[in-house]
Scaffold this motif. Sequence first.
Motif, PDB file in Angstrom:
ATOM      1  N   UNK A  88       0.819  -1.217   0.000  1.00  0.00           N
ATOM      2  CA  UNK A  88       0.000   0.000   0.000  1.00  0.00           C
ATOM      3  C   UNK A  88       0.850   1.262   0.000  1.00  0.00           C
ATOM      4  N   UNK A  89       2.098   1.136   0.447  1.00  0.00           N
ATOM      5  CA  UNK A  89       3.007   2.284   0.508  1.00  0.00           C
ATOM      6  C   UNK A  89       3.947   2.346  -0.695  1.00  0.00           C
ATOM      7  N   UNK A  90       3.699   1.496  -1.700  1.00  0.00           N
ATOM      8  CA  UNK A  90       4.479   1.552  -2.929  1.00  0.00           C
ATOM      9  C   UNK A  90       5.583   0.525  -3.068  1.00  0.00           C
ATOM     10  N   UNK A  91       5.777  -0.321  -2.072  1.00  0.00           N
ATOM     11  CA  UNK A  91       6.803  -1.349  -2.131  1.00  0.00           C
ATOM     12  C   UNK A  91       6.324  -2.520  -2.980  1.00  0.00           C
ATOM     13  N   UNK A  92       7.271  -3.257  -3.565  1.00  0.00           N
ATOM     14  CA  UNK A  92       6.918  -4.470  -4.297  1.00  0.00           C
ATOM     15  C   UNK A  92       7.776  -5.633  -3.803  1.00  0.00           C
ATOM     16  N   UNK A  93       7.202  -6.820  -3.864  1.00  0.00           N
ATOM     17  CA  UNK A  93       7.932  -8.012  -3.467  1.00  0.00           C
ATOM     18  C   UNK A  93       8.986  -8.337  -4.514  1.00  0.00           C
ATOM     19  N   UNK A  94      10.214  -8.595  -4.068  1.00  0.00           N
ATOM     20  CA  UNK A  94      11.316  -8.922  -4.971  1.00  0.00           C
ATOM     21  C   UNK A  94      11.714 -10.387  -4.866  1.00  0.00           C
ATOM     22  N   UNK A  95      11.270 -11.077  -3.819  1.00  0.00           N
ATOM     23  CA  UNK A  95      11.595 -12.487  -3.643  1.00  0.00           C
ATOM     24  C   UNK A  95      11.247 -12.945  -2.242  1.00  0.00           C
ATOM     25  N   UNK A  96      11.513 -14.228  -2.004  1.00  0.00           N
ATOM     26  CA  UNK A  96      11.236 -14.835  -0.695  1.00  0.00           C
ATOM     27  C   UNK A  96      12.314 -15.838  -0.353  1.00  0.00           C
ATOM     28  N   UNK A  97      12.546 -15.983   0.941  1.00  0.00           N
ATOM     29  CA  UNK A  97      13.337 -17.083   1.455  1.00  0.00           C
ATOM     30  C   UNK A  97      12.340 -17.992   2.169  1.00  0.00           C
TER      31      UNK A  97
END
Length: 119
Positions: A88-97
Amino acid sequence: MSPERSRLIVARGDGALVGWVLLRRDPDRLVGHWGSIHHLQTRPDRRGRGVGAALVGEARRVARDELGLEQLRLAARGGEGLEEFYARLGWREAGRWPGALRLAPGDDRDEVLMVLTPL
């Protein structure tokens, strides 16, 4: 003099500390253009009132305007709704561990890697 490497940003309300976040920059020249968010914390009785969003917004402003950074990164605990909060604040997921965090026996969570760019 070396560039500033970290900044503690606090939120106060009614004369008390209600939240804080640590903004860091890596001193290595290869990654010196980005920073990372660590330990965003808000008082439980103040959650849902915009304190966390205000802290993230101020960290973004400081990173861009005062530290000259181009992007921010963070790692969030999966399964807590944090991905949605940051999105909601503009961040995007780049990956996961997957399963990187063990909260208790049988309660493993993903660590979600997120990025905010441009600032």
